[in-house]
Each structure stands twice: as C-alpha cells, then as structure tokens.
Design an enzyme around this catalytic site. Sequence first.
Site, PDB file in Angstrom:
ATOM      1  N   SER A 192     -51.191 -15.967 -32.299  1.00 20.45           N
ATOM      2  CA  SER A 192     -52.120 -15.429 -33.289  1.00 20.45           C
ATOM      3  C   SER A 192     -53.454 -16.160 -33.309  1.00 20.45           C
ATOM      4  O   SER A 192     -54.152 -16.179 -34.315  1.00 20.45           O
ATOM      5  CB  SER A 192     -51.496 -15.452 -34.694  1.00 20.45           C
ATOM      6  OG  SER A 192     -50.351 -14.637 -34.729  1.00 20.45           O
ATOM      7  N   ASP A 239     -51.325  -9.301 -22.026  1.00 18.34           N
ATOM      8  CA  ASP A 239     -52.779  -9.418 -22.197  1.00 18.34           C
ATOM      9  C   ASP A 239     -53.433  -9.830 -20.876  1.00 18.34           C
ATOM     10  O   ASP A 239     -52.982 -10.783 -20.225  1.00 18.34           O
ATOM     11  CB  ASP A 239     -53.108 -10.459 -23.263  1.00 18.34           C
ATOM     12  CG  ASP A 239     -52.502 -10.113 -24.619  1.00 18.34           C
ATOM     13  OD1 ASP A 239     -52.023  -8.982 -24.782  1.00 18.34           O
ATOM     14  OD2 ASP A 239     -52.515 -10.983 -25.509  1.00 18.34           O
ATOM     15  N   SER A 276     -52.837  -4.445 -35.799  1.00 13.32           N
ATOM     16  CA  SER A 276     -52.149  -4.834 -34.568  1.00 13.32           C
ATOM     17  C   SER A 276     -52.320  -3.820 -33.446  1.00 13.32           C
ATOM     18  O   SER A 276     -52.272  -2.607 -33.659  1.00 13.32           O
ATOM     19  CB  SER A 276     -50.659  -5.050 -34.830  1.00 13.32           C
ATOM     20  OG  SER A 276     -50.458  -6.130 -35.701  1.00 13.32           O
ATOM     21  N   ASN A 299     -47.093 -11.704 -25.203  1.00 14.56           N
ATOM     22  CA  ASN A 299     -46.648 -11.994 -26.559  1.00 14.56           C
ATOM     23  C   ASN A 299     -45.297 -11.328 -26.735  1.00 14.56           C
ATOM     24  O   ASN A 299     -45.193 -10.098 -26.694  1.00 14.56           O
ATOM     25  CB  ASN A 299     -47.659 -11.464 -27.577  1.00 14.56           C
ATOM     26  CG  ASN A 299     -47.373 -11.940 -28.977  1.00 14.56           C
ATOM     27  OD1 ASN A 299     -46.227 -11.953 -29.414  1.00 14.56           O
ATOM     28  ND2 ASN A 299     -48.414 -12.328 -29.691  1.00 14.56           N
ATOM     29  N   GLU A 305     -47.856 -19.480 -38.793  1.00 12.13           N
ATOM     30  CA  GLU A 305     -48.028 -18.031 -38.758  1.00 12.13           C
ATOM     31  C   GLU A 305     -47.170 -17.327 -39.821  1.00 12.13           C
ATOM     32  O   GLU A 305     -46.872 -16.141 -39.711  1.00 12.13           O
ATOM     33  CB  GLU A 305     -47.696 -17.509 -37.361  1.00 12.13           C
ATOM     34  CG  GLU A 305     -48.637 -18.049 -36.308  1.00 12.13           C
ATOM     35  CD  GLU A 305     -48.324 -17.554 -34.916  1.00 12.13           C
ATOM     36  OE1 GLU A 305     -48.599 -16.380 -34.627  1.00 12.13           O
ATOM     37  OE2 GLU A 305     -47.802 -18.342 -34.115  1.00 12.13           O
ATOM     38  N   VAL A 335     -59.508 -24.113 -25.619  1.00  8.14           N
ATOM     39  CA  VAL A 335     -58.505 -25.132 -25.905  1.00  8.14           C
ATOM     40  C   VAL A 335     -57.455 -24.529 -26.835  1.00  8.14           C
ATOM     41  O   VAL A 335     -57.797 -23.992 -27.897  1.00  8.14           O
ATOM     42  CB  VAL A 335     -59.150 -26.369 -26.552  1.00  8.14           C
ATOM     43  CG1 VAL A 335     -58.109 -27.457 -26.792  1.00  8.14           C
ATOM     44  CG2 VAL A 335     -60.285 -26.891 -25.674  1.00  8.14           C
ATOM     45  N   LYS A 336     -56.181 -24.618 -26.422  1.00  6.38           N
ATOM     46  CA  LYS A 336     -55.133 -23.948 -27.180  1.00  6.38           C
ATOM     47  C   LYS A 336     -53.917 -24.852 -27.368  1.00  6.38           C
ATOM     48  O   LYS A 336     -53.535 -25.586 -26.457  1.00  6.38           O
ATOM     49  CB  LYS A 336     -54.656 -22.691 -26.433  1.00  6.38           C
ATOM     50  CG  LYS A 336     -55.737 -21.673 -26.118  1.00  6.38           C
ATOM     51  CD  LYS A 336     -55.151 -20.486 -25.346  1.00  6.38           C
ATOM     52  CE  LYS A 336     -56.219 -19.443 -25.033  1.00  6.38           C
ATOM     53  NZ  LYS A 336     -55.639 -18.287 -24.306  1.00  6.38           N
ATOM     54  N   GLU A 376     -58.012 -23.745 -20.808  1.00  9.14           N
ATOM     55  CA  GLU A 376     -58.167 -22.634 -19.876  1.00  9.14           C
ATOM     56  C   GLU A 376     -59.631 -22.401 -19.523  1.00  9.14           C
ATOM     57  O   GLU A 376     -60.512 -22.519 -20.365  1.00  9.14           O
ATOM     58  CB  GLU A 376     -57.589 -21.350 -20.488  1.00  9.14           C
ATOM     59  CG  GLU A 376     -56.104 -21.414 -20.773  1.00  9.14           C
ATOM     60  CD  GLU A 376     -55.583 -20.156 -21.428  1.00  9.14           C
ATOM     61  OE1 GLU A 376     -56.405 -19.256 -21.722  1.00  9.14           O
ATOM     62  OE2 GLU A 376     -54.371 -20.056 -21.660  1.00  9.14           O
ATOM     63  N   GLN A 377     -59.844 -22.051 -18.283  1.00  6.39           N
ATOM     64  CA  GLN A 377     -61.167 -21.684 -17.806  1.00  6.39           C
ATOM     65  C   GLN A 377     -61.659 -20.427 -18.511  1.00  6.39           C
ATOM     66  O   GLN A 377     -60.931 -19.432 -18.585  1.00  6.39           O
ATOM     67  CB  GLN A 377     -61.108 -21.415 -16.303  1.00  6.39           C
ATOM     68  CG  GLN A 377     -62.376 -20.854 -15.702  1.00  6.39           C
ATOM     69  CD  GLN A 377     -63.479 -21.880 -15.672  1.00  6.39           C
ATOM     70  OE1 GLN A 377     -63.370 -22.874 -14.993  1.00  6.39           O
ATOM     71  NE2 GLN A 377     -64.534 -21.641 -16.444  1.00  6.39           N
ATOM     72  N   LYS A 414     -47.101 -21.718 -23.477  1.00  4.30           N
ATOM     73  CA  LYS A 414     -48.090 -21.143 -22.564  1.00  4.30           C
ATOM     74  C   LYS A 414     -48.083 -21.808 -21.197  1.00  4.30           C
ATOM     75  O   LYS A 414     -48.399 -21.167 -20.185  1.00  4.30           O
ATOM     76  CB  LYS A 414     -49.490 -21.238 -23.189  1.00  4.30           C
ATOM     77  CG  LYS A 414     -49.687 -20.374 -24.423  1.00  4.30           C
ATOM     78  CD  LYS A 414     -51.091 -20.525 -24.989  1.00  4.30           C
ATOM     79  CE  LYS A 414     -51.316 -19.596 -26.182  1.00  4.30           C
ATOM     80  NZ  LYS A 414     -50.446 -19.929 -27.324  1.00  4.30           N
ATOM     81  N   VAL A 420     -63.747 -17.011 -18.806  1.00  4.81           N
ATOM     82  CA  VAL A 420     -64.057 -15.997 -17.800  1.00  4.81           C
ATOM     83  C   VAL A 420     -64.822 -14.857 -18.460  1.00  4.81           C
ATOM     84  O   VAL A 420     -64.531 -14.473 -19.597  1.00  4.81           O
ATOM     85  CB  VAL A 420     -62.764 -15.478 -17.126  1.00  4.81           C
ATOM     86  CG1 VAL A 420     -61.822 -14.861 -18.148  1.00  4.81           C
ATOM     87  CG2 VAL A 420     -63.081 -14.483 -16.022  1.00  4.81           C
TER      88      VAL A 420
END
Length: 356
Positions: free
Chosen positions: A183, A293, A317, A308, A15, A176-177, A213-214, A130, A216
């Site tokens: 970012s 978020d 931003s 964040n 980043e 997928v993270k 993560e699921q 996370k 949504v």
Amino acid sequence: MKKKIGLLYGGKSAEHEVSLSTALAVTKAIDFSVYEVYPIYITQDGEWRKGQRLEESAKTIEQLQLTAGSGKSNDISSFLPAQPSDALDVIIPLLHGPNGEDGTVQGLLEVMNIPYVGNGVLASSAGMDKVVMKQLFQQAGLEQTPYVYFIRRDWDKNQGFWLNKIEAELVWPVFVKPANLGSSVGISKADNREELIAAVKEALKFDRKIVIEQGVVAREIEVGVLGNDEPECSVAGEIKPLKAFYDYQAKYKDGNTAMIIPAELDEAVYAKLQADAKKAFKILDCSGLVRADFFVTATNEILINEVNTLPGFTPFSMFPLLWEHTGLPYPELIERLITLAIERHEEKQLLQVKID
C-alpha cells in the site's frame, strides 16, 4: 443452505485502516441472500474478536469494529465450531501487510484445515518480501529494474559502503521501500544522497529489510490475475498519479490518481503483459487472486515491478475495477474467489497423509 463466510479483517499492521476499508466494501457487495457473513476483527494490538452474524451490509468502518464485540480472545479454540453445523465454509482474509498478507494467517488457517480465499503460505510470504519476490522473478526470466537491498544491521554498521554501492549501481532518482509492506507505506523517492539517507530512515520505521529500486520513466500498468492452476488475466489498467508517485495518500485517501481502464496498449505488448503476469503467478505458486504491476517504457520494454497477493477492494482499488471491465462485476468476483478457495481446499484433501 447458505454458505457460512467468515470475514477476517483489521490486523496488527500499519495497513490496518486499509483492511477495514476493504472489509467495508466487501460487506456492501456480498450477497446476503446466498451467504451468512460472520465478522472476525483483529485489533491493531493483535486482539481477535469474533462477532455475531451480520444481518446486512455494514454502513461504516466503526460499525465493523463494534459489530465484532469488545471481548478479547487469542485462543484458537474459540474460533473452532462447537459442532459441525457451526463450521465456517470459507474464510475471506482481508488483512493487508505483515501478520495477515505475509503467510502467517494463511498458515494458521491451513493448520485449522479451514478453506480460505486467496494465496497460500508460500505465495503470500514470497509475495510480501519484495527481495525474495525479485529473486524469484529473476529465476523465471522476468525483466525488472535494477535494485539494491540490505538489512538494518548492515546499514548501521557501514552506511558509507551502501551509499557508495547504491550510487555506483543505480541512477537517480531511486525509490526506497520497506521490503515487507504494501500500500505504498514507508516508500519515498530520493533524488540525491541526502534524500536517500532520510528515505532509508523512514523505511526502517516499518521493516528491518530495505530495497532500493532504480527509478524508471515509464507507464504504470496493472493486470489482474484470477484462478488456481489455470489463471486468467483481466484487461490491463494504467495508473496515472497526479503526484510524484502512487503513494498511500493517493491510493486510499484523496483519490488523487487517474485510472485508465482498459489501458491503450499495442496488442503485442498486451499479450506479453498477460504472459508475464501468468508467469509471475506461477513462479510464486499463487492461487485465487493477484494483481501484477508493470512498467512499460516508451520503447515498449516491459519490466515487472511486483505482484500484490491481496489487492484491496476499496472504492479506489484497481483489481475489482479491472475485472468489472473484463465482464466480472464485483459481487460475481467475490463468488468466483469463494469457489476457487473451495476448489483448492478440496484438492488438498486428496493428498495422502498416512504412509502405507
């Protein structure tokens, strides 16, 4: 006398470019009649370069890189003042991602006993990971989407087990993270097993820990939080990506996203968002600033996605825009953050370090 402000930007991170954009925006907003601004640039290879005082706002990112000079130094003593009058009053870390937003630089500044803007070591590190963040949210009773996580070694040893677990516990699509990146770097959406395998491969380029993560169907709502022990919330804003999701390109490159500020929400939903944002702020022991978020479903179910701990200050931003619509313009927001940093530092100096 003018306060001496150190802008710390760049960094050994994926980043890096985001950090430079943030630093450029801050120099254009900071009041040079009130502050003396000193650039401290970290190259993508991890070299620290401290430049001479900026006389005016930077015009380009390239100028920010060149202003800090070409001499390399990783010796902490070179960043300490030769005499008390040379000391920086506050450092503003503008480093995104690992080696900057994750508590590492915050720890260095703590050891050097220098006031700095934003979150401390614990909040920064927990906010970066996370998985740890989600576990703390669960402890605080915050509702969130289902997830699965693993490390590279587990995936390599038994990929089939994890594929079966994900398919058993989550429903397509999934996201997928990398666990320790922001970012939207390295994030992919997967609608089937083949896409999931490719997405994991992509995410593992950036981190050894992966979270799935699921997906949504919901609105993406963000709230700015500002303060130390008594945080305040901004108005809420809604992100409406014109792509499948709010990725790096949409955030920082093409602006291919609609931001609705303030978001149209029921009063009860808005109140719950504020309460949950403050709860997340406090469970991570945050200070200074946070962007929280959320997902809000059609039935007004509120799910926290993440916080964040160092939201960007680029032209695209959300965080500064949220506060501008709340009545706190960008230059005043920077001043408020500097004040909060000094207040927190002064409180820490009251702690006893000697045993009677």
